[in-house]
Design a protein around this motif. Sequence first.
Motif, PDB file in Angstrom:
ATOM      1  N   LEU A  74       9.069  -4.499  -7.824  1.00 24.94           N
ATOM      2  CA  LEU A  74       8.009  -3.554  -7.472  1.00 24.94           C
ATOM      3  C   LEU A  74       8.530  -2.107  -7.468  1.00 24.94           C
ATOM      4  CD1 LEU A  74       6.228  -5.554  -4.617  1.00 24.94           C
ATOM      5  CD2 LEU A  74       5.327  -5.075  -6.908  1.00 24.94           C
ATOM      6  N   VAL A  75       9.710  -1.924  -6.892  1.00 30.39           N
ATOM      7  CA  VAL A  75      10.304  -0.575  -6.901  1.00 30.39           C
ATOM      8  C   VAL A  75      10.608  -0.158  -8.336  1.00 30.39           C
ATOM      9  CG1 VAL A  75      12.283   0.818  -6.170  1.00 30.39           C
ATOM     10  CG2 VAL A  75      11.251  -0.810  -4.572  1.00 30.39           C
ATOM     11  N   GLY A  76      11.112  -1.090  -9.143  1.00 27.11           N
ATOM     12  CA  GLY A  76      11.395  -0.791 -10.544  1.00 27.11           C
ATOM     13  C   GLY A  76      10.151  -0.407 -11.314  1.00 27.11           C
ATOM     14  N   ILE A  77       9.022  -1.049 -11.008  1.00 25.37           N
ATOM     15  CA  ILE A  77       7.757  -0.713 -11.674  1.00 25.37           C
ATOM     16  C   ILE A  77       7.352   0.721 -11.335  1.00 25.37           C
ATOM     17  CG2 ILE A  77       5.274  -1.199 -11.674  1.00 25.37           C
ATOM     18  CD1 ILE A  77       6.002  -4.179 -11.409  1.00 25.37           C
ATOM     19  N   VAL A  78       7.503   1.104 -10.070  1.00 26.31           N
ATOM     20  CA  VAL A  78       7.169   2.476  -9.658  1.00 26.31           C
ATOM     21  C   VAL A  78       8.022   3.478 -10.438  1.00 26.31           C
ATOM     22  CG1 VAL A  78       7.322   4.123  -7.747  1.00 26.31           C
ATOM     23  CG2 VAL A  78       6.351   1.854  -7.362  1.00 26.31           C
ATOM     24  N   ILE A  79       9.326   3.213 -10.526  1.00 30.63           N
ATOM     25  CA  ILE A  79      10.214   4.116 -11.269  1.00 30.63           C
ATOM     26  C   ILE A  79       9.826   4.153 -12.750  1.00 30.63           C
ATOM     27  CG2 ILE A  79      12.604   4.483 -12.001  1.00 30.63           C
ATOM     28  CD1 ILE A  79      13.480   3.271  -9.309  1.00 30.63           C
ATOM     29  N   ALA A  80       9.522   2.981 -13.307  1.00 35.15           N
ATOM     30  CA  ALA A  80       9.157   2.903 -14.729  1.00 35.15           C
ATOM     31  C   ALA A  80       7.869   3.665 -15.012  1.00 35.15           C
ATOM     32  CB  ALA A  80       9.021   1.439 -15.145  1.00 35.15           C
ATOM     33  N   SER A 129       0.822  -1.215   0.000  1.00 34.76           N
ATOM     34  CA  SER A 129       0.000   0.000   0.000  1.00 34.76           C
ATOM     35  C   SER A 129       0.856   1.265   0.000  1.00 34.76           C
ATOM     36  CB  SER A 129      -0.927   0.008   1.221  1.00 34.76           C
ATOM     37  OG  SER A 129      -0.175  -0.073   2.432  1.00 34.76           O
ATOM     38  N   TYR A 130       2.146   1.137   0.348  1.00 40.32           N
ATOM     39  CA  TYR A 130       3.034   2.301   0.321  1.00 40.32           C
ATOM     40  C   TYR A 130       3.470   2.652  -1.101  1.00 40.32           C
ATOM     41  CZ  TYR A 130       3.528   2.021   5.411  1.00 40.32           C
ATOM     42  OH  TYR A 130       3.295   2.009   6.764  1.00 40.32           O
ATOM     43  N   LEU A 131       3.388   1.704  -2.018  1.00 42.69           N
ATOM     44  CA  LEU A 131       3.891   1.939  -3.376  1.00 42.69           C
ATOM     45  C   LEU A 131       3.157   3.067  -4.097  1.00 42.69           C
ATOM     46  CD1 LEU A 131       4.522  -1.755  -4.461  1.00 42.69           C
ATOM     47  CD2 LEU A 131       6.233  -0.032  -3.853  1.00 42.69           C
ATOM     48  N   PRO A 132       1.804   3.130  -4.037  1.00 41.77           N
ATOM     49  CA  PRO A 132       1.129   4.272  -4.682  1.00 41.77           C
ATOM     50  C   PRO A 132       1.522   5.612  -4.075  1.00 41.77           C
ATOM     51  CG  PRO A 132      -0.439   2.515  -4.213  1.00 41.77           C
ATOM     52  CD  PRO A 132       0.828   2.158  -3.513  1.00 41.77           C
ATOM     53  N   VAL A 133       1.800   5.618  -2.773  1.00 38.65           N
ATOM     54  CA  VAL A 133       2.220   6.865  -2.119  1.00 38.65           C
ATOM     55  C   VAL A 133       3.587   7.290  -2.652  1.00 38.65           C
ATOM     56  CG1 VAL A 133       2.705   7.985   0.084  1.00 38.65           C
ATOM     57  CG2 VAL A 133       0.922   6.222  -0.057  1.00 38.65           C
ATOM     58  N   ILE A 134       4.498   6.318  -2.761  1.00 39.45           N
ATOM     59  CA  ILE A 134       5.832   6.615  -3.316  1.00 39.45           C
ATOM     60  C   ILE A 134       5.702   7.159  -4.731  1.00 39.45           C
ATOM     61  CG2 ILE A 134       8.063   5.624  -3.958  1.00 39.45           C
ATOM     62  CD1 ILE A 134       7.550   3.464  -1.787  1.00 39.45           C
ATOM     63  N   LEU A 135       4.873   6.494  -5.545  1.00 40.44           N
ATOM     64  CA  LEU A 135       4.666   6.931  -6.919  1.00 40.44           C
ATOM     65  C   LEU A 135       4.084   8.344  -6.964  1.00 40.44           C
ATOM     66  CD1 LEU A 135       4.638   6.387  -9.956  1.00 40.44           C
ATOM     67  CD2 LEU A 135       2.386   5.312  -9.662  1.00 40.44           C
ATOM     68  N   GLY A 136       3.121   8.611  -6.082  1.00 39.79           N
ATOM     69  CA  GLY A 136       2.511   9.946  -6.030  1.00 39.79           C
ATOM     70  C   GLY A 136       3.534  11.027  -5.750  1.00 39.79           C
ATOM     71  N   PHE A 137       4.445  10.786  -4.805  1.00 38.48           N
ATOM     72  CA  PHE A 137       5.467  11.789  -4.493  1.00 38.48           C
ATOM     73  C   PHE A 137       6.473  11.930  -5.634  1.00 38.48           C
ATOM     74  CE2 PHE A 137       4.344  11.097   0.113  1.00 38.48           C
ATOM     75  CZ  PHE A 137       3.904  12.394   0.322  1.00 38.48           C
ATOM     76  N   VAL A 143       5.083   8.421 -17.279  1.00 41.70           N
ATOM     77  CA  VAL A 143       4.313   9.659 -17.099  1.00 41.70           C
ATOM     78  C   VAL A 143       5.073  10.838 -17.692  1.00 41.70           C
ATOM     79  CG1 VAL A 143       3.416  11.291 -15.389  1.00 41.70           C
ATOM     80  CG2 VAL A 143       3.064   8.844 -15.063  1.00 41.70           C
ATOM     81  N   ASP A 144       6.387  10.873 -17.477  1.00 42.06           N
ATOM     82  CA  ASP A 144       7.206  11.940 -18.046  1.00 42.06           C
ATOM     83  C   ASP A 144       7.150  11.912 -19.571  1.00 42.06           C
ATOM     84  OD1 ASP A 144       9.211  13.994 -18.143  1.00 42.06           O
ATOM     85  OD2 ASP A 144      10.662  12.429 -18.622  1.00 42.06           O
ATOM     86  N   LEU A 145       7.267  10.738 -20.154  1.00 48.49           N
ATOM     87  CA  LEU A 145       7.218  10.632 -21.608  1.00 48.49           C
ATOM     88  C   LEU A 145       5.832  10.974 -22.152  1.00 48.49           C
ATOM     89  CD1 LEU A 145       9.306   7.347 -22.057  1.00 48.49           C
ATOM     90  CD2 LEU A 145      10.072   9.709 -22.398  1.00 48.49           C
ATOM     91  N   SER A 146       4.783  10.578 -21.422  1.00 45.02           N
ATOM     92  CA  SER A 146       3.422  10.915 -21.840  1.00 45.02           C
ATOM     93  C   SER A 146       3.194  12.417 -21.779  1.00 45.02           C
ATOM     94  CB  SER A 146       2.409  10.198 -20.950  1.00 45.02           C
ATOM     95  OG  SER A 146       2.567   8.797 -21.031  1.00 45.02           O
ATOM     96  N   LYS A 147       3.737  13.033 -20.736  1.00 46.64           N
ATOM     97  CA  LYS A 147       3.640  14.492 -20.605  1.00 46.64           C
ATOM     98  C   LYS A 147       4.296  15.177 -21.802  1.00 46.64           C
ATOM     99  CE  LYS A 147       6.257  16.620 -17.532  1.00 46.64           C
ATOM    100  NZ  LYS A 147       7.007  17.747 -18.154  1.00 46.64           N
ATOM    101  N   LEU A 202       8.195  15.354 -10.343  1.00 47.28           N
ATOM    102  CA  LEU A 202       8.234  15.582 -11.787  1.00 47.28           C
ATOM    103  C   LEU A 202       7.539  16.884 -12.163  1.00 47.28           C
ATOM    104  CD1 LEU A 202       8.689  14.679 -14.747  1.00 47.28           C
ATOM    105  CD2 LEU A 202       6.569  13.347 -14.547  1.00 47.28           C
ATOM    106  N   PHE A 203       6.374  17.146 -11.568  1.00 45.11           N
ATOM    107  CA  PHE A 203       5.620  18.344 -11.916  1.00 45.11           C
ATOM    108  C   PHE A 203       6.050  19.568 -11.113  1.00 45.11           C
ATOM    109  CE2 PHE A 203       2.879  15.103 -13.711  1.00 45.11           C
ATOM    110  CZ  PHE A 203       2.453  15.696 -14.898  1.00 45.11           C
TER     111      PHE A 203
END
Length: 620
Positions: A459-465, A409-417, A470-474, A422-423
């Motif tokens: 799992l950590v690699g997926i978050v980074i990927a 459950s911490y992974l979405p929080v890490i991704l959010g930060f 998101v950066d490339l989509s932006k 990025l923004f």
Amino acid sequence: MLQQAQPLFSRRQEAFTLLLVTYVFMFVLMVVDIADILYSPTANRITAVRVPFEVIFTITKHVDQLVMFVLAISISSFLLNSRHLIVVPTIVAIAASVWIATSTEDPNASLPFFVASPLIVAAVVYATRSYSRFDLKVSRKLVYMSALKFAIGMEAFGIIRWILFPIFPSAISGDLSWRFTEVETKVFYLLGFASPFLLVAVSSSYLVRYIMTQFLGTGRKVMQVIRSLAGDTEAKDSAITISTRALLIAALTASVILPIYPYIPTINPDFKSVSTDVFYYTPWMETVLDSDGLDEFAENIFVNISGGDRPLSLLVFFALTTATGAPLVTILQLMPVILTPALTATAYYFVLTGSKNKQLAVMVALIVPFSTTVIVGIYAGFYANWMAIIFSLLAFSFLLKFLESGRKSYLPVILGFIIAILFAHNYTWSYMISALVLFSVVYGVIHRRRRGIVTTLVLVGIVIAISISVDLSKMAFLRNDSGLDKEIAAAANQIAAEEFTRRWNNLNYVFTIFLGGYYTNSVIYALALVWMIGARYKDDNMNLAIMAMTFVGVIALFAGEYSVQSRVLWNIPIFIPAGIVLYNLIRQPASLANKAIFIAIMIYFGNYALRSLANLQLPS
């Protein structure tokens, strides 16, 4: 009845040694004065540049020769009472040399004084070693404690003037009330010459550690001291008796007061902006506020302004401006009043998460408002970077939580930060992605035999990927460059082999002129170096995270152009290792010397912060 323990040294011995230490200190300053040493004073660097960037070190000879005269007479009175023949030539040398040095304008008249001064010290040392009945023994411990007392006194007199500056304003160094402050400032910048060398040592700490442990005969003994200061970060019994809540409140209070200091009316009567980037943010935000409709608003924030590299930061400024109704310039000027406490609280949370040690976390929080990160951040107006660093520490905090508990459950929080980074600021996102990758690789190597390590890394690699996608989509959706593209382009332009040959010139420029020279703070880099050499990474994830955020910028520090070096240096949370070392300095049943060192360092940081903030006002 129990007899009261006798003190190791008499008050007479302590007073005499303190006078001797002061005498030697003043002699060293006068030698530097005579040698025409150049140094770079922050005091006039940003304000209208009233003097050149480099000036000759001077301590105003006539005033300071008077101080030397008083000290010499005081030492002579002590020696007369010791009733030994050795004092006779000493007193004659003192009297003659001081009289000659202070009775004429001829600069060559000081020569007998400089010849006699080492003889004075040598005579005292000789008497100490040769006469068993000599009652003014000067031991190594007594000299050490006297030097600490002198350092605390000098720093205390300096900071008192800066604290009183808003109440009793006068031209800086313009009258005698600035005498101690001026001496402390010049000593600070003399020590500041070591700052770039200490930074290089921090970046090369693995090599420094290897050399110390393998090749130096005394290295192993030194390493024991260093490891005790780098120390365990886990919670344990401590000699610190002040409540952590009170210390945290003090840290947050300092985080609010210090950014306000340069805007106090007696210091800055016209309420001029002191942050460089306010002059960029002001027209940007005026464009945002004048947007005609939501489409233009979004296009300005996400595409037009600065290539769309900081939309979240601009949204924060917009929200504060519209919610408070305050003038835009005022919001931008006082952003550090919000960002500094936020960084202080975030650093506290990061260290508390990684160490489970409230006292250690509070010590780090105390350092934050006085750190180079905050002072340079206020000077430059690195507001977008500042937000990104806060999000970065939060991302690492929740990564530490995930690695400890395994809760997905911490992974979405890490991704959010990470996406918030990025923004908030594209370049800082690229830096932190690199730090996360380095952390993950080293963590995987260390724990390669642990069960489930592959799943954790995936799992950590997926978050980074996902964040990279998101950066490339932006980039594709908003028609602007991605964070990685910008970083690669910047690296191609500003990191090159020829910059390696200019690395010392670049570093010297960063530490003396660029960004006001406010990176100069030898003590905080020395503390960080002690931690980097002695810290344990293999079984401490927090230490590993700090290491990753430090070493990921090594290439830029050694082969980068000066602006790249300054940005990379700002991203390193240098205040965390410095706080850990200070905590371990006083954590154990602290000796009087450890407490004195801690007090001297904290006052030194206070002088650095107030002196810098008092001199930030930009010319019109």
